[in-house]
Structure formats: structure tokens, C-alpha cells
Design an enzyme around this catalytic site. Structure first.
Site, PDB file in Angstrom:
ATOM      1  CG  HIS A 181      -9.083  63.375  38.511  1.00  0.00           C
ATOM      2  ND1 HIS A 181     -10.194  63.776  39.652  1.00  0.00           N
ATOM      3  CD2 HIS A 181      -9.146  64.786  37.901  1.00  0.00           C
ATOM      4  CE1 HIS A 181     -10.606  65.002  39.552  1.00  0.00           C
ATOM      5  NE2 HIS A 181     -10.209  65.692  38.591  1.00  0.00           N
TER       6      HIS A 181
ATOM      7  CG  HIS B 195     -16.188  68.123  48.642  1.00  0.00           C
ATOM      8  ND1 HIS B 195     -16.015  67.003  48.214  1.00  0.00           N
ATOM      9  CD2 HIS B 195     -17.015  68.380  47.919  1.00  0.00           C
ATOM     10  CE1 HIS B 195     -16.118  66.560  47.041  1.00  0.00           C
ATOM     11  NE2 HIS B 195     -17.166  67.582  46.674  1.00  0.00           N
TER      12      HIS B 195
ATOM     13  CG  ASP C 213     -25.221  70.373  39.673  1.00  0.00           C
ATOM     14  OD1 ASP C 213     -25.819  70.949  38.794  1.00  0.00           O
ATOM     15  OD2 ASP C 213     -24.968  69.237  39.537  1.00  0.00           O
TER      16      ASP C 213
END
Lengths: 378, 378, 378, 378
Positions: free
Chosen positions: D17, D104, D339
């Protein structure tokens, strides 16, 4: 950290009061004839106690290759080397246990590491330079073979007695062009090739020795036949690497390349080095060399010359008013005899550091040129 | 290579005639307030064309942060930054396509890389320093916050007009203790805080400008409130890193720390900095500072000060007899107006490089001290 | 090159037939109690000739600290260490002078360096790992002190006899949670803590030994109490550094972290490690550990576990049809007895390399966190 | 840190970002024809949203060279490159502000840096790989020119559907010998050249996509015509550098070279690669290639092949029971489409990292061989 260099890299270990000092040298090409005899002479030149001008501690300093050679030839693997510490005398520094020695590393060592070592300044010691000189001797040995590179340092100033270091001065220019390690050593322990000033330099050192004092000096170094194109144009300009190398030597206070600090007084029209075509070399050269053999950070084939300022030795036998570690005013006088001038002894150290810089840059530039050649072939 | 630093590391890209110049800065701690406003002022100070004393090319040089911040705070990830190249004028160097500019990097660039670039010396250009100044501004910003570190550089010599740089001189000592970036800039484009010499310096520059010539100078820099214990005792002594940093700046010819080259004339008994106990700081300090704030390669809490010699700018409009690339004698006169002295403009570059060195060493020493603390706890 | 690490760095030297092998370790914090007794045990565990399962050459391998300690405490300076080469037997490899040993480094060494060394593969030798193990022992010693880090490796597979390495398997999970170096060594020379398979593993090795053949295996390693936050998110993810470290060990063919190659078969919904709040630790933990203690390249406080594949030893006494150096077909049979499986002996090497990675990352992350702390204070 | 390589070095910046992502590439030889057209194809292959098998976010990802080239040729200076971030959608991760995403980098990022970034895992993101792919494309471009090096990666496993990766298997061997980027892309988005398994792989992905789940896989890569002699025998064995490179790619869990983990089951007598003389090449080759083109850490001229395990993507739309940042149990379901398998998209990333490793080692080995040549001449 304790490493210097990228492809030709030396890592050193050891301080004054441990079993040995030594180093690991990486990047030595394989197949090179190399024995301890190629390394010892520079270590012997570095050794203290060689004359009345330097400290009488007679350290033997015999280098022993541990690895990386076989039947007198290099293998391409790292060269391990060590020199035993024989003359340790850990108790000789008694009074210094109470006083941090002024302008020495005793106090900053404690501030950095949080503890005191019996060597005082730990690695910031002249003895640590043994590993550098051993590694530098290998670098010089290779440079000599591949391009007949000559690296010669000498004393150009003691106290306020100085030779003219302007490269447009005929005497200085001749020294830059012709001095050899042998011719420098032949001038005696002062290691100064300028007949006009060397005796006076000796007197200055003797005067300070006799008053239990010390005095500083300048070592100038010339690199002849340096390959063209060495140095990286941005952070690793050749002069930047040399400056780094030289200011890492104990007791140094300054570095200048080519015209140096005096050169700032010379207008561009006189300072610029004009080009001319050299029929023998079949390439452009400069007619003067204020640049000191480096332009835009890159060697141009002219003599590289630079000077390094060494302060007067911090350890003197004279009484010095100072403070103890715990903050009490007192007077310190170092026992024993001490070097009145470290400058002449720094000569082989300066040569070693110069050789390490040049050798590393040769390897890096060789990588570039050989890759360009591969591209051109295809 | 194009990187500088170990944990706080800047990598730069760009030359005079490409789309942008910029850098990637690694090691910026997360959670720091940082916007372009913290970086731009130093870039603006570096910008040419600010006065009659420097070149009139008005490059805008607006820095644009690309990454590493969010809502005005750093993320801990690399800070990408770039400045667009607006004033490229690639055809202005026409005659230089025939002549390698004397004492510039044109010829060595070709010797090193095997090709000519339209910028002549490629990366060995003042424009490359934009990335350094941007990165250095971040480093200064952090150092200010964590230890109130102040880094202030100024012009101490132009040609043969010099201020006394002996730290025992009251005027110089006062400048070292009190000068600020603002007070330096308030002296005008000459950036010299010594009222006794600054006007004369301006005259020297104007004289050389009027004769289409150039003149060199010296930039002195002081680092106040530097944390104690920075620098590694062997190859990466703090002064060695500073010397490397400074000699990597274009046009530099010398570096000296503390008493420097003049200091070699002073005997040890006077040069040594005695210790005394400071009641306020509750620690030992030195009563003089010939060491320049670094002893044994390690910062001791005193002011670090050093000087950097800048040669007279190589590019002058005056005619110079020299040779063409293909070896024909000729006369070169650079078109347009050129900086008669790059020295005042180098002030923010010197500060930036100093900040990069100190910041990197803070990170390295912080690693050591925090690990020592962990050991003590267990 | 021959260095590994950034702040905690080991540089090794030495090959099979030189005076000594050794290393220099940088980054050891000062003030740490450290003697040879802290280092020797891992060297002894690495030593060949300890059992019928490994080669009978009895190398003594006594480590001698050269520098960096004083009165049993570290100084903060580099630790030089060496081990003398006693059992060199350079003539034992006679027939190999004619044949490059298949799947050994003899030929590639010549291709890379242009010459033959009497050790054949030069530095690509098990003997070189002595320096790593010595350095790793220091790293483990520090990690134990600062965070009670435990690093334990063991044999998890020999040939096709393997323990279940799924972290959701109770037996494997228990081993990961409880195995110690002592408990591993107590299982005998096979160094396998799984009672269900260890005897079969021994039989597989014996079978290959008896047929003058060799067989490969897998070493699994767990790191407990690893500090949270280690690893850099981009190129230097913690698992990337571990993979680099492990694949640099001779004879390795593969590395996997956490669920590894088997994990690719598990859908995300099952492979993801859900979070839960741990009341004791007052922080989030994961309820499963398919990630292997590293997420996004950064340690998360769970057990780090990984496995390393070791091929069957290349040197076997069995006859092998192959070619001589000069291209003639022939049959090679290595004389003497050779290790039928290097896998059990690799256990301390894997531990050492893991310790080097973790220790270096601790120093790097400590630098970051302590700098963040400085920022917060101001 | 954010750099990879020694002489051929890439430094990247950027996260999801921010304004742009990009890199600086050092070590590119001068005089090389290079434009954005040489780089873009690999970026395009990396781009998501190319098929039903991958995420529909259509990022444009146009690379813009900033520096280092002129008139379509490289200058030898660093290549700055950037790709603008267009599709930032910072608000799409809303619910994830409450939940750290399982497996993550969200939580470890906070643990490491002490703050939350809107990208969650900061630099541990697929978007960071853009800089790597751009740099790798340049490396591949050079390698192709100087030695016709071919680097081709492909999908060899999805979930539990795998091709036989034994190099003694004729189908696998043929793929290693003949596959090209074009032939791989011609197999469709699955990028699997094995007709026997590719359709089944697609079904596995579709099945997981339809259940809002994800699945892992394996990418295998072959390097043909790699120069002989690359890799350093100790810490920087060629396979160690490749392992480091591959495990630094997001979502990887394992690496194996040559026979890999399966190879440990094969006795030395079968695993060893015998030598034979090749009349055409006039040198020894191996008749089998279980070694995977590397012996003793050094490339031997055979095909280098290795495999990389990719876990199932951590972000799934399916509901997952987990905990919020502040320790409350809850259920997370990522919004939008994700995905179902990152494996096919990883193909150009694996190729890029392989190219970076090989190119760097070519430069290092070129330095050695050209220096050996210099020594021989004198």
C-alpha cells in the site's frame, strides 16, 4: 567488525595478552607460489625494538601458515596464519590499572564493552596489526606478480620537520618515481629518503626520547603500476577505501590523496591535470598528477600517492597529571621505555593496508572486465 | 558498490541524465514520525543555484517517499525515495564529447567501463549525492530524537584563507560548541561562522569566479552529543568510517580528525588529553580534545570534529590546453557558468555522510549493549 | 566466501591436510563466562570413530582458544580457535589420485581452481565443519544464557526407515517438546529418539556397512524458546537463513521447515495455524504448528523445527565403474573403512549451524528493539 | 536486510500500500542492450489475475527503468526500477484489522516491529517479489547472452498429484532437458509440462477454489548450460545459495536439490554419479545426475535442478475459527476472492531468484579465473 575487504578479505583476531594473533585471508588465487618467506620480511620490518628510535621490546613474530597452501603453492582456500605472543608481560602495566592512559583506548574500551581487559585498549593495539601486515604481504606478493605493482611507504615528516610533499616538486617527484623498500630501509631506522631532512628528523625523535616524550609524523606512500580502472565511482571510490584503510591504523589522525589539504589553495586552472597522448603507452596520460593517480574515484594509471598523519605516541614515561578510573586527580608516569615515535614503524603497516585495498579492487574490477569480455564474445 | 552501511544502509541509483535519482534506506526504526518535510530542507540546502557563489542551474529536487511510511510514521521497512531529474540538458556538454575534461571522471569512466556516457563521469557526479543527502537527513532526524545529536558542518577554509582549526583556539572551540545549521546559513552562502575570515573567503571565490577559474576549500564538521562507545576497535574505527564516508564525496582530497595533520607537530605530553572527573555527568571527561572525540577508534562523548579538503572544481570556463580523446592536442573551454567553489554546497553532504556513519554505529552498538543487558539479567 | 553471519560471524579456515583447522568468531558479547570446556563437548560429539556405525579414524580434535577471553571471560573481541590436524594420512588416498571420486568434490575442485589438492575436494570436507561446530557451541552457550534457548537435533530417517515427521503426530510432537542432547545421545550412536524405528535404522546402516555401501538419512532439529521476532521479512527470512546454513553442510540434499514437502498436500483450511490466547504467556499463540515456528519469515515463539536430507556417503569401499581423470574407463574401490552413514554424526553440525543463524538474528533484532526503546524514551 | 547478492546485488523496497515497489540492481555489466521490453515479460508472467486459477486482481505492473541505461544500453551503473502501485484497495482488509490472519505475517509483523501496517505483513508480501522478478529478468538476460544459460521452472506437484521427480525417470529427464518458458506457458495457467498429471492438478485447484479453500504445490526448476565452477566450497555452496534464495520466497516450506529427500533412500553405490569421458565436450561428465548438477557445492556442468515446496495459500474465504488481536475467540472469513494456489504464479519468481544466484556466482568466479589468468601470464 574484524574483517576488511570484499573478495580479497582479511579477518584478524588477537590482542596483546593472548596465545597468538593471526588472521584468515580469503580470495588468494590458487596456484600461487607462497611460503612464509614471502610474508616474514614485512612482519620483521613492522617489529618493534629494531633501533634506538623505537621501543626495545623484542618480539620475535614468526608467522606460521596454517592452511591454504600445499607444497609451497596456494590452493585457493583461505590462508590461516598466526604469530605466537611471546613477550606478554601482563604485569608491566600495573599503574595503568589505576589510571586510564590519556589518549589511549583504556577508557573507551570500558565504555564500549563494559569491562577492563589487561591489555587496556584490547584490539586497538599495535599488536593487532600483525595480522594485517601478514595479509598485506600476500596481497603485495600477488600484485607484484600480476602487474609489477610497487607499494613503497616512507616517513615524510617528523614533528615540524617535513619534506615538500607537492608532486610538482622535483625532489618529491623523484622519490615517488624511484623509491624502493630497500632504498627506504637503507636510510636507516628513520625510513626517510629525503637527505635534506632525514638527519633533522632523527634529531627531533631523539630530543623527544631524551625528554621522555613522543612526537608525531607523516607517512607517505606511493603505489606504482596500479592497474587502471580500480575503484567504484560512488561510495567505494579508491581514495575512500584507502582513507578507510589508513584511518583504521592505530594512532592515525589524517589522510590526504594527491595534492591533499595544500591543494585546496590551488585554483582549478593550475590544479587540473591536462591530458597528453603517450606514444609509448599508446594512451592518454596526465602531464601533472595533482589528482594522485585517482580521478572520479578510479585509478588512472599514474602513481597513486597519499599521506597519513600519525599523532605522537600516547604512552610516554613523563609524568602526566590526569585522573584515576574512579575520578581522583593524580599523576601517571608509564614505566619502562616507550616508542618516542611510532611513525617509522608504521611504514610496513601503511604498505600492507594499501596492498589490501588494491588487491580487493583488482579482484572486483577483474570480475567486471572478464564479464564484459564474455558479453562481447557472444 | 552503491551501498553504504551495515544495519543502517543506503543504496543509491541514478546519474545526471536519467529519469530520476534516488535511494533505498534500510534500518530505519519503525514508529518514527517521518514525512518529506523532514528530508527536504537538507536537499534544498544541497541544491545548486542558490546564490551568486554557486552555479545558476536551478534544479528543483523535490523528494518523494515511495515506501516505508504510512500515515506519517515509518513502518520499519525500507524507505524508497526519489527525485526526478528535470534539468537534464544532455546536449550542453557538446565540446566535452571531444575532450575528456581534465581532473574529471570522463576518461577513467571509459577506462573502467569501456564506454562513454552522456554524463561523462557517470555516477561520480554531484547529482548522485542527492540520494545520500536524503538518507542522511533521515539519519539525522533519528539521531536528534534518540540522543539530541547535533551535526553541523561549515566552511573553514577557501583557498588560502582559513580559520584556525586548533581545538585549543577559543574562537574555533566556541564554534564547535555552539554553531547550528541555522547560524551557519545565517552567515550567507559562504556558510562560514568565523567573522574574521568569511568576507575574505567570499572575495576569494568572487575573484576566481570573475577569472573563470575555481578554488578549493575545507569543510569542518562537528558532531555533538554523539553516544559514547561507537566504532569498532579494529578496521571499523569510527574515524576510519568517517574518512571512508568523506573521501567518497566527489572532489575531496583529504580528511583529518581532531588535531589532524597539524597535530603531528605536538609532542605527546601536550597532545594527550588528560582525564578529569565531571561532577555533573558523573563520569570522566577529557580536559582537552585533541583526539577529536574518538579514542582507540571509539567515541568518548566529547565533540567529534573533523575536516574535509575539497579541491578546486575541475570544470572551469577558462581555456585549458589538453588533449582530445583520440590524442590530439587542443584547447578546452567549458561552456556556460560553473561553480567557482563547490565547498559551501558540500556542507549538507558532509553532514549527511556523517549522520549515516553515526546512525549505523548506533544500531551496531545498541545490538551489543542490549545483548550484554540480556546476559546480565540471566 | 568462508564467513557466515552479519553481526555474529564465523570465518573458518583449514582443510584435511594442513597444520590446523579453525575459525574466528566475531560478535561474542563481552563479560561472558567461556572456556574450552564449553566448546569441546560438541566437537567431541562431531568426532568420527565413536562407534561401529561410523568411521574408525580417531581424530582427537581438542579445541584451543587463541584470543578473546581472559581469566575465563570473554573480552568482546574476536575469539580465535584452532584444532590441530593430527591424523593426516595424506597417502591413504592413493588410488584416488587417478580417479576423481564419484559424487565427491574432486573434479569440481579442479574445474573451479585449476589444480588438484591432496585432500581432493579441499574445503568441501567434513573436517572443515570443525570450525563451525566450535563457533556454534559458543552461540548455543550464549543463547542458553539469554533466553534458555534449546537446540536439539536427532536422526529422523535412515534410508527408507523414517519416523512420522508430522507435527500433529503425538510421538513426533512429544519428541519436539522434550528431547535433549542427553536423551538423544542416550539412544546410542544412532541418535534417534523414536523407539519404534531406531533399531531398524541401525540395521539398515549395518546392512550397508556390511556390503561396503552407504545409506542416507534425515536429521530433524528443534529450536525451543527461540526469541519472538527473529528474521527479516524479505531476503533474510528466518527459514531462508536456516536453509542456507543447512545446505552449506557437506552431503545435504534438502531442507524443509514445519510441514515441509508433505504440507503441500494439506488444504489451507487445515494447514493454517489458528490463534488462541494463552493466559500464562499473556499473548496469542497458535494451536497447531504447521508453520514450524516461523510466519512471514519471522519467529513466532512456537518451536522451530526443520529437517535436513543427507545423501548416502559418496566414499564407499565397494568397486565402482567410473573414469580416471584422463578419461579412461576403470573401476575405483576406496581403500580402508568408510562411514556407512554420515547422518548421525551430522547431528551436532546441524545444531551448530542452527545456533549460528539464531544468534546472529538475535543480535540484529536486539539492535532494532533497543533503538525503538530509545525512540520511545524521547 | 533487503539486499541479495554480493557483486550482482538487488535491493528492493515497497509493500502493498505505498506509491511504488521497486529495486536497485548493481553489478550489471556495461554495454549490454537492455530495455524495459527485456524485463516486462517476466513481470507479466508473475502478475495475478491471469486465469481462473488465480486471483482476479488485475495489477498492471509496468516496469519503468529509472537509471543505468542510455540509448538502450547499460552504463555499468546501478539500474533503478519501479512499478507503481495502482490497485491498492487499503480498505478491503477491514475484518483483518480485528483478526490476525492465521499463518500469515500479521501477528509476527507486530511482534517484530511493534506496530500494525495496513498491509498486515508488510514486506512479507507477494507484491514485494516484483523487484526480485525485475532484477532476475536482467540476470537471466545476461546469462542467456554470455553462456546461453536457460532457466525454466514449472509446476511439478499440486496437492497430492505429483509428477515423478526422479532424474532417472525418462519423462522427468526429458522435461529437464527440453522444457522452455514457452512450452511451459503453452500448457496453460497450470504451467505443468507433464501431460499425465496436469489435468488432474487443475481439478485439484478447482476443487479447492470451489470450496473456498486453497492447496499447496511444488515448483521444480532446471538451469541448463550453467557455467562450470560456480559456488564457493564452504558456506556459500551453490545449493546453499539456491536454498536461501528459494526459502526467501513467500509461502515456501522446503527445498531440495538433485535427488533430494527421496535420494536419502538410495545407497551410495547407486546414488553416486559415475564419470565418463565425453568426446564432444572433451571433458568428463557424469552418466547420471543424482547430484543435480552440483558436487561439493560447485556446479559441474550438468543440469542443475531443484524443487521448492509452496504451502497452501494462507488467505482463504472459508470461515476459520481463530482469535482476535486482543485475545477473543472468533471466526474469520476473508472477503473477496483469493488465490486457491499460488504455486503456478510462483514459477517466474523461482526463475528470478535462481538467475540472481547464478549471475552473482558468475561474477565471483569470473574474478577468480581472470586473476588466475593474470598470474599465469606473468
Amino acid at each position: 567488525m574484524s574483517s576488511f575487504g570484499t573478495l580479497f578479505k582479511v579477518t584478524t583476531y588477537g590482542e596483546s595478552h593472548c596465545k597468538s594473533v593471526g588472521c584468515i585471508v580469503e580470495g588468494v588465487p590458487p596456484g600461487l607460489a607462497l611460503t612464509e618467506e614471502d610474508i616474514q620480511p614485512q612482519l620483521t620490518r613492522r617489529r618493534p625494538g629494531q633501533s634506538k628510535l623505537s621501543t626495545p621490546r623484542n618480539e620475535k613474530d614468526r608467522v606460521m601458515i596454517q592452511s591454504g597452501t600445499e607444497f609451497g603453492k596456494t590452493l585457493g582456500s583461505p590462508i590461516g596464519m598466526l604469530v605466537l605472543n611471546q613477550d606478554q608481560r601482563p604485569h608491566d602495566y600495573g599503574e595503568m590499572d589505576v589510571f586510564p592512559r590519556p589518549s589511549h583506548a583504556d577508557l573507551t574500551y570500558i565504555q564500549k564493552y563494559g569491562l577492563k581487559s589487561s591489555s587496556g585498549g584490547g584490539r586497538a593495539s599495535a599488536r593487532e596489526t600483525i595480522g594485517r601486515v601478514a595479509a598485506g604481504a600476500i596481497a603485495e606478493h600477488i600484485l607484484k606478480k600480476i602487474n609489477n605493482v610497487e607499494i613503497v611507504a616512507f616517513v615524510s615528516q617528523i614533528g615540524n620537520v617535513a619534506m615538500n610533499r607537492d608532486c610538482n616538486d622535483p625532489t618529491f617527484l623523484k622519490i615517488l618515481n624511484t623509491a624502493t623498500k630497500d632504498s627506504i630501509d637503507a636510510t636507516g631506522p628513520i625510513r626517510c629518503p629525503d637527505e635534506n631532512v632525514k638527519d633533522e628528523m632523527v634529531k627531533v625523535i631523539e630530543k623527544h626520547r631524551d625528554s621522555n616524550d613522543s612526537i608525531g609524523g607523516v607517512v607517505t606512500c606511493v603505489i606504482r603500476n596500479c592497474p587502471i580502472g580500480l575503484g567504484e565511482p560512488c561510495f567505494d571510490k579508491l581514495e575512500a577505501l584507502l582513507a578507510h584503510a589508513m584511518l583504521s591504523v592505530p594512532a592515525t589522525k589524517g589522510f590526504e590523496i594527491g595534492s591533499g589539504f595544500e591543494g585546496v589553495k590551488v585554483p582549478g586552472s593550475k590544479h587540473n591535470d591536462p591530458f597528453t597522448y603517450d606514444e609509448n603507452l599508446k594512451r592518454l596520460r596526465t602531464t601533472t598528477n595533482n589528482s594522485g593517480g585517482i580521478q572520479g574515484g578510479i585509478s588512472n594509471g599514474e602513481n597513486i600517492y597519499f599521506s597519513v598523519a600519525f599523532k605522537s605516541a600516547a604512552t610516554i614515561s613523563q609524568e602526566q597529571p590526569t585522573s584515576t578510573y574512579d575520578g581522583k586527580d593524580g599523576v601517571l608516569a608509564a614505566k619502562g621505555r616507550h616508542d618516542p615515535s611510532v611513525t617509522p614503524r608504521a611504514v610496513p603497516i601503511v604498505e600492507a593496508m594499501a596492498a589490501l585495498v588494491i588487491m580487493d579492487q583488482v579482484l572486483i574490477q577483474n570480475s567486471r572486465t572478464s564479464t564484459i569480455d564474455m558479453l562481447k564474445k557472444h
